[in-house]
Write an enzyme that holds these catalytic residues in place. Structure first.
Site, PDB file in Angstrom:
ATOM      1  N   THR A 336       0.848  -1.194   0.000  1.00  0.00           N
ATOM      2  CA  THR A 336       0.000   0.000   0.000  1.00  0.00           C
ATOM      3  C   THR A 336       0.883   1.242   0.000  1.00  0.00           C
ATOM      4  O   THR A 336       1.923   1.272   0.668  1.00  0.00           O
ATOM      5  CB  THR A 336      -0.942   0.005   1.218  1.00  0.00           C
ATOM      6  OG1 THR A 336      -1.731   1.208   1.207  1.00  0.00           O
ATOM      7  CG2 THR A 336      -0.175  -0.072   2.527  1.00  0.00           C
ATOM      8  N   HIS A 388       2.918 -11.854  13.983  1.00  0.00           N
ATOM      9  CA  HIS A 388       4.013 -12.369  14.813  1.00  0.00           C
ATOM     10  C   HIS A 388       3.813 -13.846  15.177  1.00  0.00           C
ATOM     11  O   HIS A 388       4.722 -14.488  15.690  1.00  0.00           O
ATOM     12  CB  HIS A 388       4.126 -11.531  16.089  1.00  0.00           C
ATOM     13  CG  HIS A 388       5.528 -11.426  16.612  1.00  0.00           C
ATOM     14  ND1 HIS A 388       6.523 -12.340  16.294  1.00  0.00           N
ATOM     15  CD2 HIS A 388       6.120 -10.517  17.435  1.00  0.00           C
ATOM     16  CE1 HIS A 388       7.640 -12.005  16.892  1.00  0.00           C
ATOM     17  NE2 HIS A 388       7.419 -10.893  17.597  1.00  0.00           N
TER      18      HIS A 388
END
Length: 417
Positions: A336, A388
């Protein structure tokens, strides 16, 4: 014989849509395959075409209605279609009968009717309902919304000031000064969220609730990329018919990094990690309807020119509402670019079930220490948000450093270094 207009198949996992806009009115003559209305799904806006020629005799699903696949939108009656009527007369060899003279309104009324109906096409459902219930003329009111459109507050203020629909007068009189709103008077307008906006909101919230999302940052010296563009700008555009932009450089750099750190290109499915050996990169595009992420397939097989062309095609289709379901399905990684809007730094949100998204930002000249000297360099902050649960911090930081190296020295990508 009447023909029903039904909601077509909308694509994988999409079962409902919203009637966004009717392009025809009841009583209109229509051709076969002529667009009748627009349906908005959580992914794309698509047109429903007429299955037969004839007359739109009934609209069953009004604008704003929620419809399921197979539901009846309206009914097409016989007659009225140019093809249907014309072919029948030619076959029989008959001359068309003169139409019965219809009573025409007086010139003043005709002009007033035209002015009253034409602006209504730009009205929101709430405003249109208020205008019709109070028999108001939209052209007689000034809109305070985007592009001068009427809002609910404008109509209510018009009604409060005693502005009802007035008959046409033979001579125009000087308009009375418009009533000014009191300084402390406030208004608000409720607009229902579009399906696309609701879907985007749900997916972004899902990413925050599900993924263990973390963002790491770095900065890129854009001198090398800018010199590359300047050096090959004219020859590249002349040969390929498309400009060399920064996005293709970042896409190629991302592919290099994804191959070295496959966890960023993977996803979690239950208690399993799915590693993908293909690279379908999504590029986020902002439109008036909301944010969409069209996908480029097998980007590792594309050259710079092919990437630039594909980005242009998908961005144009997104802004014109012409994306297909296939354009928005899948994707292994997203990029983006908030820099086109002036963003200096941001933390992009994951596009589930993907495990990584790269954020580009504005290019700003800043003093940088190079060796023992201070020089002015065009710098860009970049951000990598990652899940994560599957990507460790070491991998995420190293991934972003690899992108930094490739963009700062684009020749690395040419010699596979």
């Amino acid at each position: 014989m009447a023909t029903e207009i039904k909601v077509p198949a909308l694509g994988e996992s999409v079962t409902e849509a919203t009637v966004a806009k009717w392009l025809k009115k009841e009583g209109d003559a229509i051709e076969r395959d002529e667009p009748l209305c627009e349906l908005e799904t959580e992914k794309v806006t698509l047109e429903v075409n007429a299955p037969e020629a004839g007359t739109l005799s009934e609209i069953r699903a009004k604008e704003g209605a929620e419809v399921a696949v197979g539901a009846v939108l309206g009914v097409i009656g016989e007659g009225g279609g140019a093809k249907a009527g014309g072919e029948k007369q030619e076959k029989k060899g008959e001359q068309p009968k003169p139409a019965k003279a219809e009573a025409k309104p007086a010139p003043g009324k005709q002009e007033q009717s035209r002015e009253k109906t034409e602006p209504a096409a730009d009205l929101s459902p709430a405003v249109r309902k208020l205008v019709e219930e109070n028999d108001l003329d939209p052209s007689a009111m000034e809109g305070s919304g985007k592009d001068g459109r009427l809002t609910k507050g404008d109509v209510l203020a018009h009604i409060e000031s005693g502005g009802k629909q007035q008959p046409a007068q033979p001579e125009a009189k000087e308009a009375a000064p418009k009533k000014q709103r009191e300084p402390d008077e406030r208004g608000e307008e409720r607009v229902r969220m579009s399906r696309l906006r609701r879907a985007v909101a749900a997916r972004l919230k899902e990413a925050q609730n599900t993924a263990a999302m973390l963002t790491t940052f770095n900065e890129v010296d854009m001198t090398g990329a800018m010199e590359l563009r300047a050096r090959y700008r004219e020859s590249f555009e002349k040969k390929h018919g498309v400009r060399l932009g920064f996005m293709s450089i970042f896409v190629k750099a991302a592919i290099v990094a994804l191959k070295e750190f496959p966890a960023v290109n993977a996803e979690i499915d239950g208690d399993e990690i799915v590693y993908k050996n293909y690279y379908d990169v999504g590029v986020a595009v902002g439109t008036e309807q909301g944010l969409v992420v069209p996908i480029m397939r097998d980007v590792d097989r594309l050259g710079f020119a092919d990437i630039e062309k594909k980005i242009g095609e998908l961005a144009g289709a997104a802004r014109n509402g012409k994306l297909t379901m296939d354009d928005l399905t899948g994707g292994t990684f997203t990029i983006t670019n908030g820099g086109i809007y002036g963003s200096m730094l941001s933390t992009p949100i994951l596009n589930p079930p993907q495990s990584g998204i790269l954020g580009m930002h504005n290019i700003v000249k800043r003093p940088m220490v190079l060796g023992d000297e201070i020089k002015v360099r065009p710098m860009m902050y970049v951000a990598l948000s990652y899940d994560h649960r599957i990507v460790d911090g070491r991998e995420a930081v190293s991934f972003l450093v690899r992108i930094k190296e490739c963009v700062e020295d684009p020749d690395r990508m040419l010699i596979d270094m």
